[in-house]
Write a protein that holds these residues in place. Structure first.
Motif, PDB file in Angstrom:
ATOM      1  N   SER A   1      66.026  51.415  49.419  1.00 44.27           N
ATOM      2  CA  SER A   1      67.460  51.565  49.159  1.00 44.27           C
ATOM      3  C   SER A   1      67.735  52.696  48.179  1.00 44.27           C
ATOM      4  O   SER A   1      68.834  52.771  47.602  1.00 44.27           O
ATOM      5  N   GLY A   2      66.777  53.567  48.006  1.00 39.99           N
ATOM      6  CA  GLY A   2      66.917  54.646  47.018  1.00 39.99           C
ATOM      7  C   GLY A   2      68.109  55.549  47.257  1.00 39.99           C
ATOM      8  O   GLY A   2      68.603  56.183  46.332  1.00 39.99           O
ATOM      9  N   GLY A   3      68.602  55.605  48.488  1.00 44.23           N
ATOM     10  CA  GLY A   3      69.722  56.487  48.786  1.00 44.23           C
ATOM     11  C   GLY A   3      71.090  55.887  48.527  1.00 44.23           C
ATOM     12  O   GLY A   3      72.106  56.563  48.681  1.00 44.23           O
ATOM     13  N   VAL A   4      71.120  54.621  48.119  1.00 45.94           N
ATOM     14  CA  VAL A   4      72.419  53.996  47.817  1.00 45.94           C
ATOM     15  C   VAL A   4      73.091  54.748  46.666  1.00 45.94           C
ATOM     16  O   VAL A   4      72.463  55.029  45.643  1.00 45.94           O
ATOM     17  N   ALA A   5      74.358  55.087  46.860  1.00 45.55           N
ATOM     18  CA  ALA A   5      75.076  55.874  45.852  1.00 45.55           C
ATOM     19  C   ALA A   5      75.386  55.047  44.609  1.00 45.55           C
ATOM     20  O   ALA A   5      75.675  53.853  44.708  1.00 45.55           O
ATOM     21  N   LEU A   6      75.348  55.692  43.459  1.00 44.04           N
ATOM     22  CA  LEU A   6      75.673  54.999  42.211  1.00 44.04           C
ATOM     23  C   LEU A   6      77.145  54.585  42.159  1.00 44.04           C
ATOM     24  O   LEU A   6      77.528  53.741  41.352  1.00 44.04           O
ATOM     25  N   SER A   7      77.943  55.158  43.030  1.00 35.82           N
ATOM     26  CA  SER A   7      79.356  54.773  43.081  1.00 35.82           C
ATOM     27  C   SER A   7      79.535  53.370  43.670  1.00 35.82           C
ATOM     28  O   SER A   7      80.650  52.856  43.741  1.00 35.82           O
ATOM     29  N   VAL A   8      78.445  52.742  44.060  1.00 40.57           N
ATOM     30  CA  VAL A   8      78.490  51.396  44.638  1.00 40.57           C
ATOM     31  C   VAL A   8      79.082  50.374  43.667  1.00 40.57           C
ATOM     32  O   VAL A   8      79.667  49.381  44.086  1.00 40.57           O
ATOM     33  N   SER A   9      78.939  50.641  42.356  1.00 43.55           N
ATOM     34  CA  SER A   9      79.409  49.667  41.354  1.00 43.55           C
ATOM     35  C   SER A   9      79.780  50.369  40.055  1.00 43.55           C
ATOM     36  O   SER A   9      79.101  51.317  39.639  1.00 43.55           O
ATOM     37  N   PRO A  10      80.834  49.890  39.393  1.00 43.46           N
ATOM     38  CA  PRO A  10      81.186  50.463  38.087  1.00 43.46           C
ATOM     39  C   PRO A  10      80.049  50.308  37.069  1.00 43.46           C
ATOM     40  O   PRO A  10      79.966  51.082  36.113  1.00 43.46           O
ATOM     41  N   THR A  11      79.176  49.333  37.290  1.00 45.50           N
ATOM     42  CA  THR A  11      78.056  49.152  36.358  1.00 45.50           C
ATOM     43  C   THR A  11      77.047  50.303  36.452  1.00 45.50           C
ATOM     44  O   THR A  11      76.179  50.430  35.591  1.00 45.50           O
ATOM     45  N   CYS A  12      77.167  51.108  37.507  1.00 53.15           N
ATOM     46  CA  CYS A  12      76.243  52.233  37.697  1.00 53.15           C
ATOM     47  C   CYS A  12      76.854  53.552  37.240  1.00 53.15           C
ATOM     48  O   CYS A  12      76.238  54.611  37.408  1.00 53.15           O
ATOM     49  N   ASN A  13      78.046  53.492  36.646  1.00 60.92           N
ATOM     50  CA  ASN A  13      78.702  54.703  36.180  1.00 60.92           C
ATOM     51  C   ASN A  13      77.924  55.322  35.015  1.00 60.92           C
ATOM     52  O   ASN A  13      77.690  54.669  34.002  1.00 60.92           O
ATOM     53  N   ASN A  14      77.488  56.556  35.199  1.00 61.40           N
ATOM     54  CA  ASN A  14      76.781  57.303  34.143  1.00 61.40           C
ATOM     55  C   ASN A  14      75.503  56.607  33.680  1.00 61.40           C
ATOM     56  O   ASN A  14      75.163  56.637  32.504  1.00 61.40           O
ATOM     57  N   VAL A  15      74.781  55.970  34.582  1.00 55.94           N
ATOM     58  CA  VAL A  15      73.503  55.354  34.189  1.00 55.94           C
ATOM     59  C   VAL A  15      72.321  56.290  34.394  1.00 55.94           C
ATOM     60  O   VAL A  15      71.226  56.024  33.904  1.00 55.94           O
ATOM     61  N   GLY A  16      72.531  57.376  35.121  1.00 56.15           N
ATOM     62  CA  GLY A  16      71.426  58.301  35.360  1.00 56.15           C
ATOM     63  C   GLY A  16      71.025  59.033  34.092  1.00 56.15           C
ATOM     64  O   GLY A  16      71.842  59.215  33.186  1.00 56.15           O
ATOM     65  N   THR A  17      69.769  59.425  34.025  1.00 57.72           N
ATOM     66  CA  THR A  17      69.315  60.172  32.843  1.00 57.72           C
ATOM     67  C   THR A  17      69.846  61.601  32.852  1.00 57.72           C
ATOM     68  O   THR A  17      69.745  62.287  31.845  1.00 57.72           O
ATOM     69  N   GLU A  18      70.395  62.017  33.987  1.00 61.19           N
ATOM     70  CA  GLU A  18      71.071  63.306  34.080  1.00 61.19           C
ATOM     71  C   GLU A  18      72.446  63.072  34.682  1.00 61.19           C
ATOM     72  O   GLU A  18      72.603  62.231  35.579  1.00 61.19           O
ATOM     73  N   PRO A  19      73.461  63.804  34.215  1.00 62.85           N
ATOM     74  CA  PRO A  19      74.820  63.604  34.747  1.00 62.85           C
ATOM     75  C   PRO A  19      74.909  63.803  36.256  1.00 62.85           C
ATOM     76  O   PRO A  19      75.772  63.229  36.911  1.00 62.85           O
ATOM     77  N   SER A  20      74.008  64.607  36.818  1.00 59.90           N
ATOM     78  CA  SER A  20      74.069  64.894  38.258  1.00 59.90           C
ATOM     79  C   SER A  20      73.447  63.788  39.112  1.00 59.90           C
ATOM     80  O   SER A  20      73.569  63.821  40.344  1.00 59.90           O
ATOM     81  N   ASP A  21      72.806  62.805  38.511  1.00 64.95           N
ATOM     82  CA  ASP A  21      72.190  61.719  39.283  1.00 64.95           C
ATOM     83  C   ASP A  21      73.269  60.960  40.063  1.00 64.95           C
ATOM     84  O   ASP A  21      74.264  60.526  39.478  1.00 64.95           O
ATOM     85  N   SER A  22      73.057  60.791  41.360  1.00 68.09           N
ATOM     86  CA  SER A  22      74.103  60.152  42.175  1.00 68.09           C
ATOM     87  C   SER A  22      73.590  58.999  43.029  1.00 68.09           C
ATOM     88  O   SER A  22      74.362  58.374  43.747  1.00 68.09           O
ATOM     89  N   THR A  23      72.292  58.716  42.971  1.00 69.21           N
ATOM     90  CA  THR A  23      71.763  57.621  43.792  1.00 69.21           C
ATOM     91  C   THR A  23      70.907  56.661  42.950  1.00 69.21           C
ATOM     92  O   THR A  23      70.427  57.017  41.857  1.00 69.21           O
ATOM     93  N   ILE A  24      70.713  55.476  43.484  1.00 62.58           N
ATOM     94  CA  ILE A  24      69.844  54.483  42.852  1.00 62.58           C
ATOM     95  C   ILE A  24      68.438  55.075  42.650  1.00 62.58           C
ATOM     96  O   ILE A  24      67.795  54.865  41.618  1.00 62.58           O
ATOM     97  N   GLY A  25      67.983  55.831  43.628  1.00 64.69           N
ATOM     98  CA  GLY A  25      66.650  56.426  43.539  1.00 64.69           C
ATOM     99  C   GLY A  25      66.515  57.392  42.380  1.00 64.69           C
ATOM    100  O   GLY A  25      65.530  57.358  41.634  1.00 64.69           O
ATOM    101  N   ARG A  26      67.512  58.261  42.213  1.00 68.56           N
ATOM    102  CA  ARG A  26      67.456  59.246  41.120  1.00 68.56           C
ATOM    103  C   ARG A  26      67.578  58.544  39.763  1.00 68.56           C
ATOM    104  O   ARG A  26      66.921  58.918  38.800  1.00 68.56           O
ATOM    105  N   TYR A  27      68.412  57.529  39.713  1.00 69.22           N
ATOM    106  CA  TYR A  27      68.593  56.763  38.473  1.00 69.22           C
ATOM    107  C   TYR A  27      67.277  56.133  38.030  1.00 69.22           C
ATOM    108  O   TYR A  27      66.818  56.322  36.895  1.00 69.22           O
ATOM    109  N   LEU A  28      66.624  55.423  38.939  1.00 65.56           N
ATOM    110  CA  LEU A  28      65.379  54.744  38.568  1.00 65.56           C
ATOM    111  C   LEU A  28      64.243  55.734  38.354  1.00 65.56           C
ATOM    112  O   LEU A  28      63.411  55.543  37.447  1.00 65.56           O
TER     113      LEU A  28
END
Lengths: 154, 154
Positions: free
Chosen positions: A54-81
């Protein structure tokens, strides 16, 4: 440690392969395909496998995923983890993967397994546990892509 | 919202389990933002109640969500001299965009409450609230992850 890096590589690969598509699907889940678990209830291995798939699921899926990436450009669950897995490279520090599965009900009232994966790191005050929670439908083992939330504090 | 050292001193030595009425108190998690938010009453964004079912008011648990809520932010050295109460953040300067008021969700970031020359914050190593001078706080992380920033109170 080897397992962590295999997971990191796999997530990065999924994220890369789904990268352009998930960008195009901003606002949606960005899911590329249906993901089903191998066992019911899901095992720890199933939970990790489901997250990789499910790495391609967008971080926009939930408000809890807003700005959780280690880089501002992170946009998927995969990039976040992957961003946090990349922090697990020091062999002298304590790192581990935590999985949890419990029974619950989805927003639509379906019986589900509530699955959680947490990447943990412990090095004095550099202490964190970031991850995801998602639902697996009990009737057919389907990972509900729109159920992903991002967990963690700090 | 405590406005004097006496009120903040009442938290000294307490573990997060004594502060969070929602029982979000796993010692493996990072509770720096969680502590600050319970003390200051910050219930926006992702809270302990989002992560854990409880009956007490939820408190934000993420540093990167508190930072942009501060009306004004800047480097610690640029803090106005007449600002005797504010939030204090410490992380790698590269993780902070002051112009956009954005802090990335990197592992090594921390927040405390500055009041009249002292900083009150949650030590995730000692599992309790501690009090330090700004100079002591500046050693919370080794360089280059120890750039300090102020934020006026949200």
């Amino acid at each position: 440690m080897t397992r962590v890096w295999i997971l990191a590589s796999a997530l990065a690969a999924v994220s890369c392969s789904a990268g352009s598509s998930s960008q195009d699907k901003a606002g949606g889940t960005g899911a590329q395909h249906e993901v089903r678990v191998a066992h019911q209830p899901p095992t720890a291995k199933d939970v990790i496998d489901a997250v990789i798939a499910s790495g391609g699921v967008a971080l926009s899926v939930s408000p809890t995923c807003n700005n959780v990436g280690t880089e501002p450009s992170d946009s998927t669950i995969g990039r976040y983890l992957a961003g946090f897995m990349a922090e697990l490279s020091n062999p002298d520090k304590k790192n581990w993967i935590e999985t949890q599965v419990e029974s619950g009900v989805s927003a639509k009232g379906e019986p589900v397994s509530i699955c959680r994966l947490t990447l943990r790191h412990l090095d004095g005050d550099d202490r964190w546990g970031w991850g995801v929670q998602f639902h697996v439908r009990k009737s057919d083992g389907l990972v509900l892509a729109d159920s992903f939330t991002c967990t963690g504090a700090g | 919202m405590p406005t004097n050292n006496l009120a903040l001193n009442s938290f000294l030595g307490k573990p997060i389990s004594d502060i969070c009425g929602n029982h979000y108190a796993n010692d493996a998690d990072n509770h720096c933002a969680h502590f600050v938010s319970h003390v200051m009453g910050y219930g926006f964004g992702v809270t302990c109640l989002t992560m854990f079912r409880g009956k007490a008011p939820g408190a934000n648990i993420r540093v990167q969500e508190i930072f942009p809520k501060c009306p004004t932010v800047g480097t610690w050295d640029s803090k106005p001299q007449d600002m005797t109460t504010c939030l204090v953040f410490i992380t790698n300067a590269g993780n902070v965009d002051l112009a956009k008021k954005v802090m990335s969700n990197v592992p090594r970031k921390h927040v405390g409450i500055y009041l009249s020359g002292l900083i009150y914050h949650y030590s995730n190593t000692q599992h309790r609230v501690v009090q330090q001078t700004p100079e002591q706080f500046s050693h919370h992380y080794a360089a280059p992850d120890n750039a300090m920033f102020y934020g006026s109170l949200p």
